[in-house]
Design an enzyme around this catalytic site. Structure first.
Site, PDB file in Angstrom:
ATOM      1  CG  HIS B 262      -1.832   1.106   1.392  1.00 25.51           C
ATOM      2  ND1 HIS B 262      -3.168   1.031   1.076  1.00 25.51           N
ATOM      3  CD2 HIS B 262      -1.649   2.375   1.825  1.00 25.51           C
ATOM      4  CE1 HIS B 262      -3.753   2.191   1.286  1.00 25.51           C
ATOM      5  NE2 HIS B 262      -2.853   3.026   1.762  1.00 25.51           N
ATOM      6  CD  GLU B 263       1.498   3.593   3.691  1.00 31.55           C
ATOM      7  OE1 GLU B 263       1.637   4.633   3.008  1.00 31.55           O
ATOM      8  OE2 GLU B 263       0.490   3.401   4.411  1.00 31.55           O
ATOM      9  CG  HIS B 266       0.230   6.233  -0.710  1.00 34.10           C
ATOM     10  ND1 HIS B 266      -0.784   6.933  -1.329  1.00 34.10           N
ATOM     11  CD2 HIS B 266      -0.358   5.561   0.316  1.00 34.10           C
ATOM     12  CE1 HIS B 266      -1.937   6.686  -0.710  1.00 34.10           C
ATOM     13  NE2 HIS B 266      -1.708   5.851   0.292  1.00 34.10           N
ATOM     14  CD  GLU B 292      -6.005   5.449   0.282  1.00 36.94           C
ATOM     15  OE1 GLU B 292      -5.139   6.342   0.399  1.00 36.94           O
ATOM     16  OE2 GLU B 292      -6.099   4.492   1.079  1.00 36.94           O
TER      17      GLU B 292
END
Lengths: 498, 498
Positions: B262-263, B266, B292
């Protein structure tokens, strides 16, 4: 008046916040940042620097300082408030004298010169570096012209690192030191010993663990401090309760242990500044020499002493069985205190180190007096080095090109290293007078009373007073080389053959 | 004109440098800083924030933007220069509307409310939090009054995170999603399985190594990026070439693997912004939802897919033999895609997560429409939660008090999480149309073509265009829930019993 004072204090707090942000961003750059982040980080640091400078040199700050004169005079000289106004006025007046264009040109020239210097050193090519050295000196001459309150031009350079110190005073102290040191080193520098074990192996994890074990005894506390790895060790801080120490490890070298003690000394000083001075320009050690006195005291006066090793040697031997299993404490003690002339300043022992510094101090004065041409600097360096240390310089990479300072225009910085050594022993004698059983405490692994004495008498003051006033308060007099000379003589002649 | 443009760009670069410095100082605070450094760090961040704000909202910036109108109009809409002027004008006009006093009051109220909220959540005491919630809402009402260009007041709140997005559009998309999701979850949410192995053990070192192994395949590169540990994971950056990812590890939980993906999503977005936009306000992902969409795509669309695990499961099993030795790939795949209504948003599965968001979005609108009294919020929360997710809320700590956002006045943020889910699949369908063999690439451990596609078509644009324009460029149309609904239906019904 209180309202005006608060306004000034708030402005100064903002400048200080920006300065601290720079310090942590620099720490991040050298300790944490992914390698490709450099160019943008440099731009960020330049922006913070410019904004902090502009916020501070503003006319408005000068007006506030002027309006606060009666308030300052109504308060005790020692008060935090009077000290903040007085010190900030001195800082402001100094910062106003240098045009922003000149300051920017110096920063730009330093950035360009750095890489050329690194290449010149790697390739032993002084001629490559010479034009950049010439520019650095030329810019510093223009910098000196911004000031008028000096006895000789070099005073201006010294003042950037040791505010208020005059060249003549340093010269007198260094002449004193040199007169005693040259023959002492000639005598003890010939003492040989079998130090082959110093090549290790020194497992890196054990170095880290043992370094922490030692500095935690000194006062390193993870609630307030970190210890990380970098290429060129230094100490930085964001606040009295946020101190960043750095070190480096190599498996064939145990220097890291002394590096950790050294940087811890810097860190304890910054940590010990009174929290009442937090977020003010007084929240720092007072000068380079006073700061260095603390790194040197913890590293050398404490960390290379017999009482220290009476406590730590058994643990040290247990931590490094391969290197030290067969080495008794006396052999270790002699090895870490061995006096041996060598080319590189940062690798020099406690005694010869000072001759490296005196050499640079003398050459810097001659550069700015115009009595040595820059193109002739290698010859001047080599001749004097052999005169003081007794060994010839084989090439400029390990001679005149070895240090980064001149590429960045950092003339005037070097002397503070030896001034720090000298002051460290002046303070040490004062501490011993108050706490005569310190050696016994060290043997018992207790360093808290030393730390507490230093915090009470020195660290807590921050920049409230000038370096000279600070030294006067701590040791009761001006700088004096004699205690340091006595200390070195006593320690080193005891290691010489009878 | 070029000179004026350069002057504007330099001013904006300074503001950007300060913003990035804040970002790294915040990263440092949560990842590196010794615990006692907090109070001074907060003051430093406040100072940087105020200076950046003042430098930007300055009249002079407005004048420059006005003078540059003809220049902007002479350039292609897509050019970096026109985009910088256009986007900065929008930012400037918005920032001018909020008085500094109100902004400061909001920051102060948020700081006060945070600790009370944490206590209220720990003690299940909504009444304790209520006055702070009331103040936060009151301040946000005053904030809304600073603007006039909206269809309904909630538009103003949404605009802070998803510039240009209107409440009506989100409502339509969410109604669409809710209509499909509630029955789907009722159906697949009852599928049981033996997921006991998910309790571990998951040795932390192996989690770290495996996380890195996965994200390095995605494009994580240590020359530009770091992965560190913190309490609440996030991604930050100092520059396109200096990206900081954070995660957390627990030996009884393998969530870290999905957190890392997830990170990393980003981080890849920020890393992929064109370096031509470096040190400009365009050097960021364009909105919360678009950002997101990327974290969710790498975490869910990629990281919870069969092709991904066809490649990685053997290595995963080898890395965690104790937990996974007896677990075949199908059982693992079902466990990480299990749909199961639960109380806590951040622990929710891919599908039910959206109902948590829709609930908050609806309540936020009602709060600002005045149709729900704040004191009645727990009842409203609990009733709707049971309606959507089919389980009753046992207490407010796992209900209305669970999230930090409202204590900080962060109304309008929640919807962007689900908008991100929706957009991620719209983009995913576009990628698959261009690269139909992506699943086979994933099975072969190849993720470079996906990364390259996203970089070219989305990441590189930064903030040059509005979020709506950006989405239009990437997927050829506006936001649409249908692809996401199809994706969830296909994936989840395949896991339901026949």
């Amino acid at each position: 008046m209180q309202g005006r004072y608060d306004t000034l204090k708030e402005r100064l707090a903002q400048v200080h916040d920006l300065r601290r942000a720079q310090e942590i961003l620099f720490w991040d750059q050298t300790v944490m940042m992914p390698p490709a982040g450099g160019p943008v980080r440099s731009a960020q640091l330049t922006t913070l620097d410019r904004i902090a400078h502009e916020l501070f040199v503003d006319d408005e700050v000068g007006r506030m300082l002027e309006e606060l004169r009666p308030y300052e005079e109504s308060l005790p000289y020692d008060s935090d408030e009077a000290s903040l106004i007085r010190t900030s006025r001195r800082d402001w007046e100094k910062s106003r004298r240098v045009p922003a264009e000149l300051a920017a040109e110096m920063v730009g020239a330093a950035a360009e010169a750095h890489d050329v210097w690194a290449k010149a050193r790697a390739e032993n090519d002084f001629a490559l570096f010479l034009p950049h050295l010439e520019r650095a000196v030329e810019l510093k001459r223009r910098y000196i012209e911004c000031f008028d309150d000096y006895d000789e031009p070099y005073d201006v350079l010294l003042d950037d690192y040791e505010p208020g110190m005059r060249t003549a005073e340093v010269r007198a102290v260094f002449d004193d030191l040199k007169r005693e040191l040259v023959p002492l080193i000639a005598e003890v520098g010939s003492v040989e010993g079998d130090d082959a074990f110093m090549g290790g192996p020194w497992p890196v994890d054990a170095q880290h663990a043992f370094s922490l074990q030692v500095i935690e005894k000194f006062g390193f506390d993870p609630r307030y401090m970190r210890l990380d790895v970098t290429v060129h060790p230094f100490a930085a801080s964001s606040a009295t309760h946020d101190i960043r120490l750095t070190t480096r490890y190599s498996a064939d070298d145990i220097t890291s242990l002394f590096t950790a003690m050294h940087e811890c000394g810097h860190g304890l000083y910054e940590h010990g500044v009174s929290t009442r001075l937090e977020r003010t320009p007084l929240c720092h050690g007072v000068s380079s020499a006073l700061h260095e006195s603390q790194s040197r005291m913890w590293e050398n006066t404490v960390g290379r002493s017999r009482p220290f090793w009476n406590h730590f040697y058994p643990a040290m031997q247990a931590a490094f069985p391969e290197a030290l299993g067969d080495v008794d404490q006396e052999r270790w003690y002699r090895a870490i205190n061995r006096v041996k002339p060598s080319y590189i300043r940062v690798d020099a022992d406690e005694a010869t180190y000072n001759l490296h510094i005196i050499l640079r101090f003398e050459l810097e004065q001659e550069i700015f007096a115009g009595t040595v041409a820059l193109k002739d600097l290698p010859e001047a360096w080599n001749a004097r080095f052999e005169e003081y240390l007794g060994i010839p310089i084989p090439n400029d990479s390990v001679g005149v090109l070895q240090d980064v300072h001149w590429s960045g225009g950092g003339f005037g910085y070097f002397p503070t290293y030896s001034l720090g050594n000298i002051i460290s022993v002046q303070i040490w004698e004062r501490v011993l007078a108050d706490l005569p059983d310190l050696p016994e405490q060290f043997e018992a692994g207790e360093f808290g009373q030393l730390h507490e004495w230093l915090r009470t008498n020195l660290y807590s003051l921050g920049r409230k007073f000038t370096p000279q006033e600070t030294l006067e308060r701590v040791v009761g007099g001006p700088i004096d080389a004699q205690p340091y000379v006595r200390y070195l003589k006593d320690k080193l002649t005891a290691l010489a053959p009878a």
